[in-house]
Design a protein around this motif. Sequence first.
Motif, PDB file in Angstrom:
ATOM      1  N   ILE A 243     -32.533  79.271 -96.717  1.00 28.07           N
ATOM      2  CA  ILE A 243     -31.044  79.597 -96.393  1.00 28.07           C
ATOM      3  C   ILE A 243     -30.309  80.579 -97.283  1.00 28.07           C
TER       4      ILE A 243
ATOM      5  N   VAL B 287     -35.972  74.451 -97.768  1.00 22.33           N
ATOM      6  CA  VAL B 287     -35.273  75.014 -96.826  1.00 22.33           C
ATOM      7  C   VAL B 287     -33.764  75.279 -97.280  1.00 22.33           C
ATOM      8  N   THR B 288     -33.306  74.551 -97.986  1.00 25.65           N
ATOM      9  CA  THR B 288     -32.089  74.923 -98.871  1.00 25.65           C
ATOM     10  C   THR B 288     -32.205  76.308 -99.636  1.00 25.65           C
TER      11      THR B 288
ATOM     12  N   ILE C 249     -36.294  69.558 -98.384  1.00 20.56           N
ATOM     13  CA  ILE C 249     -35.236  69.944 -98.431  1.00 20.56           C
ATOM     14  C   ILE C 249     -34.809  70.970 -99.550  1.00 20.56           C
TER      15      ILE C 249
ATOM     16  N   ILE D 141     -24.890  74.296 -98.795  1.00 15.36           N
ATOM     17  CA  ILE D 141     -25.896  74.062 -97.661  1.00 15.36           C
ATOM     18  C   ILE D 141     -26.216  72.829 -97.680  1.00 15.36           C
ATOM     19  N   ARG D 142     -26.269  72.373 -96.200  1.00 19.80           N
ATOM     20  CA  ARG D 142     -26.781  70.778 -96.025  1.00 19.80           C
ATOM     21  C   ARG D 142     -28.010  70.942 -95.214  1.00 19.80           C
ATOM     22  N   VAL D 143     -28.937  69.909 -95.312  1.00 19.38           N
ATOM     23  CA  VAL D 143     -30.249  69.705 -94.583  1.00 19.38           C
ATOM     24  C   VAL D 143     -30.247  68.383 -94.240  1.00 19.38           C
TER      25      VAL D 143
ATOM     26  N   LEU E 201     -32.708  65.415 -92.127  1.00 23.01           N
ATOM     27  CA  LEU E 201     -33.788  65.272 -91.645  1.00 23.01           C
ATOM     28  C   LEU E 201     -33.552  64.112 -90.833  1.00 23.01           C
TER      29      LEU E 201
ATOM     30  N   ILE F  81     -25.542  74.280 -91.925  1.00 21.90           N
ATOM     31  CA  ILE F  81     -26.379  72.929 -91.678  1.00 21.90           C
ATOM     32  C   ILE F  81     -27.639  73.271 -91.027  1.00 21.90           C
ATOM     33  N   ALA F  82     -28.666  72.620 -91.800  1.00 20.18           N
ATOM     34  CA  ALA F  82     -30.065  72.815 -90.807  1.00 20.18           C
ATOM     35  C   ALA F  82     -30.581  71.361 -90.637  1.00 20.18           C
ATOM     36  N   THR F  83     -30.649  71.399 -89.308  1.00 16.88           N
ATOM     37  CA  THR F  83     -31.314  69.832 -88.829  1.00 16.88           C
ATOM     38  C   THR F  83     -32.803  70.141 -88.509  1.00 16.88           C
ATOM     39  N   ILE F  84     -33.296  69.176 -89.078  1.00 23.43           N
ATOM     40  CA  ILE F  84     -35.009  69.395 -88.792  1.00 23.43           C
ATOM     41  C   ILE F  84     -35.649  68.045 -88.260  1.00 23.43           C
TER      42      ILE F  84
END
Length: 63
Positions: free
Chosen positions: A28, A24-25, A21, A39-41, A43, A3-6
């Motif tokens: 990763i 970044v996906t 998104i 994969i989760r992004v 924003l 999980i990416a948090t931006i």
Amino acid sequence: MPIATINIIEGRTDEQKEKLIEKVTQAIHEAIDAPIPNIRVMLNEMPKQHFGIAGQSAKKLGR
């Protein structure tokens, strides 16, 4: 599941956010070989007056 948090300041178009998104996906996926469906992004978009730079809000600085 990665999980990416931006955190970003408001003002980007929906198209720009979709591209972010996507990129970044892909990054990763390439970096750690995570399956793309896992994969989760996220924003977090914030108002310019809620983001400070050197003691002043981004809004006040005209950013």
